[in-house]
Design a protein around this motif. Structure first.
Motif, PDB file in Angstrom:
ATOM      1  N   GLU A   1      46.600  -3.756   9.392  1.00  0.00           N
ATOM      2  CA  GLU A   1      47.997  -3.463   9.687  1.00  0.00           C
ATOM      3  C   GLU A   1      48.640  -2.763   8.490  1.00  0.00           C
ATOM      4  O   GLU A   1      48.577  -3.261   7.369  1.00  0.00           O
ATOM      5  N   GLU A   2      49.274  -1.629   8.767  1.00  0.00           N
ATOM      6  CA  GLU A   2      49.932  -0.856   7.711  1.00  0.00           C
ATOM      7  C   GLU A   2      51.145  -0.143   8.283  1.00  0.00           C
ATOM      8  O   GLU A   2      51.039   0.529   9.314  1.00  0.00           O
ATOM      9  N   GLY A   3      52.272  -0.295   7.630  1.00  0.00           N
ATOM     10  CA  GLY A   3      53.454   0.475   7.985  1.00  0.00           C
ATOM     11  C   GLY A   3      53.908   0.293   9.419  1.00  0.00           C
ATOM     12  O   GLY A   3      54.433   1.234  10.023  1.00  0.00           O
ATOM     13  N   GLY A   4      53.737  -0.906   9.962  1.00  0.00           N
ATOM     14  CA  GLY A   4      54.143  -1.163  11.345  1.00  0.00           C
ATOM     15  C   GLY A   4      53.128  -0.750  12.388  1.00  0.00           C
ATOM     16  O   GLY A   4      53.359  -0.939  13.585  1.00  0.00           O
ATOM     17  N   TRP A   5      52.012  -0.174  11.942  1.00  0.00           N
ATOM     18  CA  TRP A   5      50.929   0.206  12.844  1.00  0.00           C
ATOM     19  C   TRP A   5      49.801  -0.814  12.765  1.00  0.00           C
ATOM     20  O   TRP A   5      49.550  -1.402  11.711  1.00  0.00           O
ATOM     21  N   ILE A   6      49.106  -1.025  13.874  1.00  0.00           N
ATOM     22  CA  ILE A   6      47.865  -1.790  13.895  1.00  0.00           C
ATOM     23  C   ILE A   6      46.733  -0.792  14.079  1.00  0.00           C
ATOM     24  O   ILE A   6      46.697  -0.060  15.080  1.00  0.00           O
ATOM     25  N   PHE A   7      45.826  -0.748  13.115  1.00  0.00           N
ATOM     26  CA  PHE A   7      44.722   0.206  13.140  1.00  0.00           C
ATOM     27  C   PHE A   7      43.412  -0.496  13.485  1.00  0.00           C
ATOM     28  O   PHE A   7      43.161  -1.613  13.040  1.00  0.00           O
ATOM     29  N   VAL A   8      42.598   0.194  14.273  1.00  0.00           N
ATOM     30  CA  VAL A   8      41.336  -0.371  14.739  1.00  0.00           C
ATOM     31  C   VAL A   8      40.223   0.650  14.560  1.00  0.00           C
ATOM     32  O   VAL A   8      40.420   1.847  14.841  1.00  0.00           O
ATOM     33  N   GLN A   9      39.077   0.183  14.099  1.00  0.00           N
ATOM     34  CA  GLN A   9      37.853   0.971  14.170  1.00  0.00           C
ATOM     35  C   GLN A   9      36.876   0.228  15.065  1.00  0.00           C
ATOM     36  O   GLN A   9      36.622  -0.967  14.875  1.00  0.00           O
ATOM     37  N   GLU A  10      36.364   0.915  16.056  1.00  0.00           N
ATOM     38  CA  GLU A  10      35.367   0.341  16.959  1.00  0.00           C
ATOM     39  C   GLU A  10      34.296   1.386  17.197  1.00  0.00           C
ATOM     40  O   GLU A  10      34.576   2.448  17.767  1.00  0.00           O
ATOM     41  N   GLY A  11      33.087   1.088  16.757  1.00  0.00           N
ATOM     42  CA  GLY A  11      32.017   2.054  16.902  1.00  0.00           C
ATOM     43  C   GLY A  11      32.377   3.359  16.217  1.00  0.00           C
ATOM     44  O   GLY A  11      32.792   3.384  15.053  1.00  0.00           O
ATOM     45  N   SER A  12      32.278   4.459  16.939  1.00  0.00           N
ATOM     46  CA  SER A  12      32.594   5.772  16.387  1.00  0.00           C
ATOM     47  C   SER A  12      33.980   6.249  16.809  1.00  0.00           C
ATOM     48  O   SER A  12      34.223   7.449  16.964  1.00  0.00           O
ATOM     49  N   ALA A  13      34.902   5.302  16.995  1.00  0.00           N
ATOM     50  CA  ALA A  13      36.275   5.643  17.386  1.00  0.00           C
ATOM     51  C   ALA A  13      37.270   4.955  16.462  1.00  0.00           C
ATOM     52  O   ALA A  13      37.050   3.841  15.984  1.00  0.00           O
ATOM     53  N   TYR A  14      38.383   5.639  16.227  1.00  0.00           N
ATOM     54  CA  TYR A  14      39.538   5.055  15.552  1.00  0.00           C
ATOM     55  C   TYR A  14      40.671   4.933  16.571  1.00  0.00           C
ATOM     56  O   TYR A  14      40.802   5.770  17.469  1.00  0.00           O
ATOM     57  N   SER A  15      41.508   3.906  16.385  1.00  0.00           N
ATOM     58  CA  SER A  15      42.671   3.732  17.256  1.00  0.00           C
ATOM     59  C   SER A  15      43.850   3.223  16.440  1.00  0.00           C
ATOM     60  O   SER A  15      43.684   2.661  15.351  1.00  0.00           O
ATOM     61  N   ALA A  16      45.045   3.410  16.992  1.00  0.00           N
ATOM     62  CA  ALA A  16      46.261   2.924  16.356  1.00  0.00           C
ATOM     63  C   ALA A  16      47.239   2.490  17.435  1.00  0.00           C
ATOM     64  O   ALA A  16      47.320   3.106  18.503  1.00  0.00           O
ATOM     65  N   VAL A  17      47.967   1.415  17.150  1.00  0.00           N
ATOM     66  CA  VAL A  17      48.951   0.868  18.088  1.00  0.00           C
ATOM     67  C   VAL A  17      50.254   0.639  17.332  1.00  0.00           C
ATOM     68  O   VAL A  17      50.260   0.094  16.223  1.00  0.00           O
ATOM     69  N   LYS A  18      51.356   1.035  17.941  1.00  0.00           N
ATOM     70  CA  LYS A  18      52.673   0.879  17.321  1.00  0.00           C
ATOM     71  C   LYS A  18      53.648   0.246  18.310  1.00  0.00           C
ATOM     72  O   LYS A  18      53.821   0.740  19.431  1.00  0.00           O
ATOM     73  N   VAL A  19      54.267  -0.866  17.918  1.00  0.00           N
ATOM     74  CA  VAL A  19      55.415  -1.401  18.645  1.00  0.00           C
ATOM     75  C   VAL A  19      56.629  -0.708  18.054  1.00  0.00           C
ATOM     76  O   VAL A  19      56.964  -0.889  16.879  1.00  0.00           O
ATOM     77  N   VAL A  20      57.295   0.103  18.841  1.00  0.00           N
ATOM     78  CA  VAL A  20      58.276   1.041  18.301  1.00  0.00           C
ATOM     79  C   VAL A  20      59.523   0.341  17.780  1.00  0.00           C
ATOM     80  O   VAL A  20      60.095   0.734  16.751  1.00  0.00           O
ATOM     81  N   SER A  21      59.965  -0.723  18.445  1.00  0.00           N
ATOM     82  CA  SER A  21      61.225  -1.365  18.081  1.00  0.00           C
ATOM     83  C   SER A  21      61.078  -2.883  18.082  1.00  0.00           C
ATOM     84  O   SER A  21      60.498  -3.450  19.012  1.00  0.00           O
ATOM     85  N   GLY A  22      61.563  -3.524  17.036  1.00  0.00           N
ATOM     86  CA  GLY A  22      61.647  -4.990  17.025  1.00  0.00           C
ATOM     87  C   GLY A  22      60.462  -5.719  16.427  1.00  0.00           C
ATOM     88  O   GLY A  22      60.536  -6.911  16.166  1.00  0.00           O
ATOM     89  N   GLY A  23      59.362  -5.039  16.247  1.00  0.00           N
ATOM     90  CA  GLY A  23      58.203  -5.698  15.653  1.00  0.00           C
ATOM     91  C   GLY A  23      57.454  -6.589  16.624  1.00  0.00           C
ATOM     92  O   GLY A  23      57.683  -6.580  17.831  1.00  0.00           O
ATOM     93  N   TYR A  24      56.558  -7.410  16.065  1.00  0.00           N
ATOM     94  CA  TYR A  24      55.675  -8.248  16.876  1.00  0.00           C
ATOM     95  C   TYR A  24      55.200  -9.427  16.049  1.00  0.00           C
ATOM     96  O   TYR A  24      55.416  -9.494  14.831  1.00  0.00           O
ATOM     97  N   GLN A  25      54.519 -10.362  16.698  1.00  0.00           N
ATOM     98  CA  GLN A  25      53.881 -11.472  16.005  1.00  0.00           C
ATOM     99  C   GLN A  25      52.563 -11.808  16.688  1.00  0.00           C
ATOM    100  O   GLN A  25      52.440 -11.712  17.913  1.00  0.00           O
ATOM    101  N   TRP A  26      51.559 -12.169  15.897  1.00  0.00           N
ATOM    102  CA  TRP A  26      50.289 -12.627  16.450  1.00  0.00           C
ATOM    103  C   TRP A  26      50.456 -14.035  16.998  1.00  0.00           C
ATOM    104  O   TRP A  26      51.254 -14.824  16.483  1.00  0.00           O
ATOM    105  N   LEU A  27      49.709 -14.359  18.034  1.00  0.00           N
ATOM    106  CA  LEU A  27      49.804 -15.697  18.611  1.00  0.00           C
ATOM    107  C   LEU A  27      49.260 -16.759  17.663  1.00  0.00           C
ATOM    108  O   LEU A  27      49.708 -17.916  17.684  1.00  0.00           O
ATOM    109  N   THR A  28      48.280 -16.394  16.830  1.00  0.00           N
ATOM    110  CA  THR A  28      47.739 -17.324  15.840  1.00  0.00           C
ATOM    111  C   THR A  28      47.488 -16.580  14.534  1.00  0.00           C
ATOM    112  O   THR A  28      47.443 -15.344  14.499  1.00  0.00           O
ATOM    113  N   GLY A  29      47.259 -17.331  13.472  1.00  0.00           N
ATOM    114  CA  GLY A  29      46.965 -16.736  12.183  1.00  0.00           C
ATOM    115  C   GLY A  29      45.616 -16.056  12.120  1.00  0.00           C
ATOM    116  O   GLY A  29      45.353 -15.274  11.201  1.00  0.00           O
TER     117      GLY A  29
END
Length: 300
Positions: A141-169
Motif C-alpha cells: 500500500e502506497e499513497g492511497g493505492w493498493i498494489f498487487v503483483q501476481e505472476g507476470s501482471a501488475y495491478s493497482a486499486v484505489k478507493v477514490v474518496s474516504g479511504g478503507y480498512q482491512w477486515l483484519t490485521g
C-alpha cells in the motif's frame, strides 16, 4: 474454437465486447426481455490477466436474472483463485443492480448503485468491499493505492474518496478467505482498478510510480481518470469525451469473434482457421468449418 480457448499466449492482447439479453420490457419480473436493448459486457484480455465488467445503463430496467450478482474485476492466468473484485455484503445474500461501471482497456471504474437491493434483508445500504485473494504474490500500500503483483501482471486499486480498512490485521492472508477484504469507509466512493503486463515496466516500483503520477479529479460526484469520465448512477460515462455506446451494431466484437446484432451469423477466426455459425434459421443452424475469409470476419 478449441485453439482459441487453449492458446492464451497466441491470442495476445485484445479487447472483447458483447451484448447480452437482460433489459426488461416492463418490470424486473414482468414484461419479458427486450429484443433490441442489451446488457453490455466488456473485457480486456492479455496472456497474464483479464479485467472486465458488465456495464449497466443508469435508468434502465433490467430483468431479475440480469440484475443479480453482476461480477466485475480482475482474474489472473495460472491460478484460478487469484482475483480482485468489488462486492456487496459478505455472507450469502443476492444483490440486484449492485454496481455502475465504466471501462477502457485495462482501466475499470466501479461505484455502488445507491438503489441496490440485497436479499433476503432487502437492505438498500450494504457495505462495499473489495476482495484480494490470499494467493496473490505481492501486496503493498502506497499513497492511497493498493498494489498487487501476481505472476507476470501488475495491478493497482484505489478507493477514490474516504479511504478503507482491512477486515483484519492480516490483510489478505487470512485462513478464512471471507476475511480477505477491505471495507470502504464511504460506500458511495468510486473505485479504480488497473491491470498491466509486468513486462510493460522496468520493475514493480516503476509501475507504482506511473500509477501514482496519474491525475485523479473527483468533483460533484464526477470522476475523471485516464481516458474515463465517470458519472456513476446519473448517466453513462465517457471515454475520451465520447459517451459509451452500450448498444453497438456488433453483438460480438473482438479480433477473433464478430457478429452483427440481429443477424444470427457468427464469424470466428484464428489465423488461417475459420468457422461460421449461422443461427438465422434457429430450427436448422448451420456450422461451416474452413469458410473463406471475407470482410465479415474478425481480423486475427
Amino acid at each position: 474454437v478449441a485453439s482459441l480457448a487453449t492458446d492464451s499466449a497466441g491470442r495476445g492482447v485484445y479487447a472483447a465486447a458483447s451484448r447480452r439479453p437482460g433489459v426488461s420490457n416492463g418490470t424486473p419480473t414482468d414484461g419479458g426481455v427486450s429484443k433490441t436493448k442489451s446488457v453490455f459486457k466488456y473485457s480486456f484480455v492479455t496472456p497474464s490477466y483479464i479485467i472486465g465488467a458488465l456495464i449497466a445503463k443508469p435508468g434502465e430496467v433490467y430483468d431479475n436474472a440480469a440484475q443479480q450478482n453482476r461480477w466485475e474485476g480482475i482474474t489472473y492466468a495460472g491460478d484460478i483463485s487469484a482475483r480482485i473484485h468489488p462486492q456487496l455484503a459478505l455472507e450469502g445474500p443476492k444483490s440486484y443492480n449492485n454496481f455502475f461501471s465504466l471501462q477502457d482497456r485495462n482501466v475499470l471504474i466501479v461505484k455502488k448503485n445507491p438503489d441496490v437491493k440485497v436479499q433476503p434483508t432487502e437492505d438498500s445500504s450494504p457495505f462495499t468491499y473489495i476482495y484480494f485473494s490470499s494467493s496473490l504474490d505481492q501486496l503493498s500500500e502506497e499513497g492511497g493505492w493498493i498494489f498487487v503483483q501476481e505472476g507476470s501482471a501488475y495491478s493497482a486499486v484505489k478507493v477514490v474518496s474516504g479511504g478503507y480498512q482491512w477486515l483484519t490485521g492480516k490483510k489478505n492472508k487470512n485462513a478464512d478467505f471471507r476475511d480477505n477484504f477491505i471495507r470502504l469507509n464511504s460506500d458511495s466512493s468510486p473505485m479504480i482498478f488497473i491491470a498491466n503486463e509486468a513486462k510493460d515496466y522496468e520493475n514493480f516500483a516503476k509501475f507504482k510510480a506511473a500509477v501514482k503520477a496519474q491525475k485523479i479529479t473527483y468533483e460533484e460526484d464526477v470522476l475523471t481518470f485516464s481516458t474515463l469520465t465517470f458519472y456513476g448512477e446519473t448517466q453513462l460515462g465517457e471515454i475520451n469525451g465520447k459517451v459509451l455506446n452500450v448498444s453497438p451494431s456488433l453483438v460480438y466484437d473482438s479480433p477473433f469473434m464478430r457478429s452483427t446484432f440481429g443477424s444470427g451469423l457468427i464469424y470466428l477466426r484464428k489465423g488461417n482457421l475459420t468457422e461460421t455459425l449461422d443461427f438465422s434459421n434457429p430450427v436448422a443452424p448451420i456450422k461451416t468449418v474452413g469458410a473463406p475469409v471475407t470482410s465479415s470476419f474478425p481480423t486475427r
